[in-house]
Design a protein around this motif. Structure first.
Motif, short mmCIF file in Angstrom:
data_model
loop_
_atom_site.label_atom_id
_atom_site.label_comp_id
_atom_site.label_asym_id
_atom_site.label_seq_id
_atom_site.Cartn_x
_atom_site.Cartn_y
_atom_site.Cartn_z
N LYS A 46 45.19 36.55 44.63
CA LYS A 46 44.26 35.61 44.01
C LYS A 46 43.79 34.59 45.03
O LYS A 46 44.56 34.12 45.86
N GLU A 89 43.34 40.26 41.26
CA GLU A 89 43.97 39.53 40.17
C GLU A 89 45.49 39.48 40.24
O GLU A 89 46.12 38.79 39.43
N ASP A 90 46.13 40.19 41.18
CA ASP A 90 47.58 40.05 41.32
C ASP A 90 47.88 38.70 41.97
O ASP A 90 47.04 38.11 42.66
N ASN A 91 49.10 38.20 41.74
CA ASN A 91 49.45 36.84 42.19
C ASN A 91 49.28 36.66 43.69
O ASN A 91 48.89 35.59 44.15
N CYS A 92 49.59 37.69 44.45
CA CYS A 92 49.50 37.59 45.91
C CYS A 92 48.06 37.42 46.38
O CYS A 92 47.79 36.64 47.31
N THR A 144 50.86 26.62 46.79
CA THR A 144 50.29 26.46 45.46
C THR A 144 48.90 25.83 45.60
O THR A 144 48.52 25.36 46.68
N ARG A 193 48.20 32.34 48.65
CA ARG A 193 48.80 31.73 47.45
C ARG A 193 50.29 32.04 47.39
O ARG A 193 50.75 33.08 47.86
N TYR A 230 53.37 33.47 46.04
CA TYR A 230 53.70 34.56 45.10
C TYR A 230 55.18 34.91 45.11
O TYR A 230 55.68 35.52 44.16
#
Length: 240
Positions: free
Chosen positions: A176, A171-174, A129, A119, A121
């Motif tokens: 997910k 749950e961190d942006n990297c 995205t 994803r 990040y």
């Protein structure tokens, strides 16, 4: 069929002078990202087995050999000299790896679909995205449909770096997972999805789960999977 899967670290059990003794019995190798090409080349040259790889979000020095957007404007294309096969954003059939599914009368090729990256990040290379990844997956559909017509199934193994959403992810942006991977699994029903990206530092984190009709396996370090699958009774089920 025995398949060695690896990702995210140089595993001392694999990067060893004893690799042939330990893993010489496998039929092929799948590399699920964040591995240097030197490491992949070592596996290929010592095991001499069909080896497929995708890129993750690290160890991207050689990405430019496989993706135009990773090259500088004035940098010309050069082919990377390796014995492994890049599976990123492709659907591949390996006629040298034939296997017979339960209920089938004759062997058919191993069917692999591969996706690189994680994803988005920090807008780096090989990050996408949800909408970008959806477009990447849509481009695989024509060849998946051909597989269904020829072999009675879309694919056997979905090889990625990132995870599906809420399956082995964080749950961190990297870290997910991609929601579009969940949709892809439900529609095209691979026997296995093999991913990397999630480091198994905590022994309580699952390596193997079932989602819909597929077995999701984290390749961190190394692991060996089987085709056909013999027993799924002990594999925990994850639902939406």
């Amino acid at each position: 069929m025995k398949i060695l899967i690896v990702s995210d670290m140089i595993d001392p059990f694999v990067y060893s002078s004893s690799i042939s003794e330990m893993f010489g019995y496998v039929d092929c190798v799948l590399c699920a990202g964040d591995l240097s090409m030197d490491y992949i080349d070592f596996i290929v040259s010592t095991l001499n087995k069909p080896t497929y790889f995708v890129f993750g979000n690290h160890n991207l020095k050689e990405l430019k050999y496989f993706h135009k957007e990773a090259r500088k404007e004035d940098e010309r294309f050069e082919e990377y000299p390796c014995g492994s096969i890049y599976a990123g954003f492709k659907v591949l059939q390996d006629t040298n790896l034939m296997w017979t599914r339960p209920g089938d009368s004759k062997p058919t090729p191993l069917l692999i679909a591969g996706i690189s990256g994680s994803r988005d990040y920090n807008h780096g290379l090989c990050q996408y995205t949800e909408s970008q990844m959806k477009l990447k997956l849509l481009k695989l559909v024509p060849k998946l449909m051909i597989n269904k017509i020829k072999y009675g199934r879309y694919l056997d193994i979905f090889l990625t770096h990132a995870t599906p959403r809420h399956v082995h992810d964080h749950e961190d942006n990297c870290h997910k997972g991609f929601k579009v991977f969940n949709e892809f699994i439900k529609k095209y029903k691979p026997t296995y999805m093999v991913h990397g990206h999630i480091h198994l530092y905590d022994q309580s984190e699952p390596r193997i789960s079932r989602y819909d009709d597929s077995i999701i396996v984290n390749a961190y370090g190394h692991y060996v999977i089987d085709l056909p699958v013999t027993d799924i009774s002990d594999i925990p089920v994850i639902t939406d």
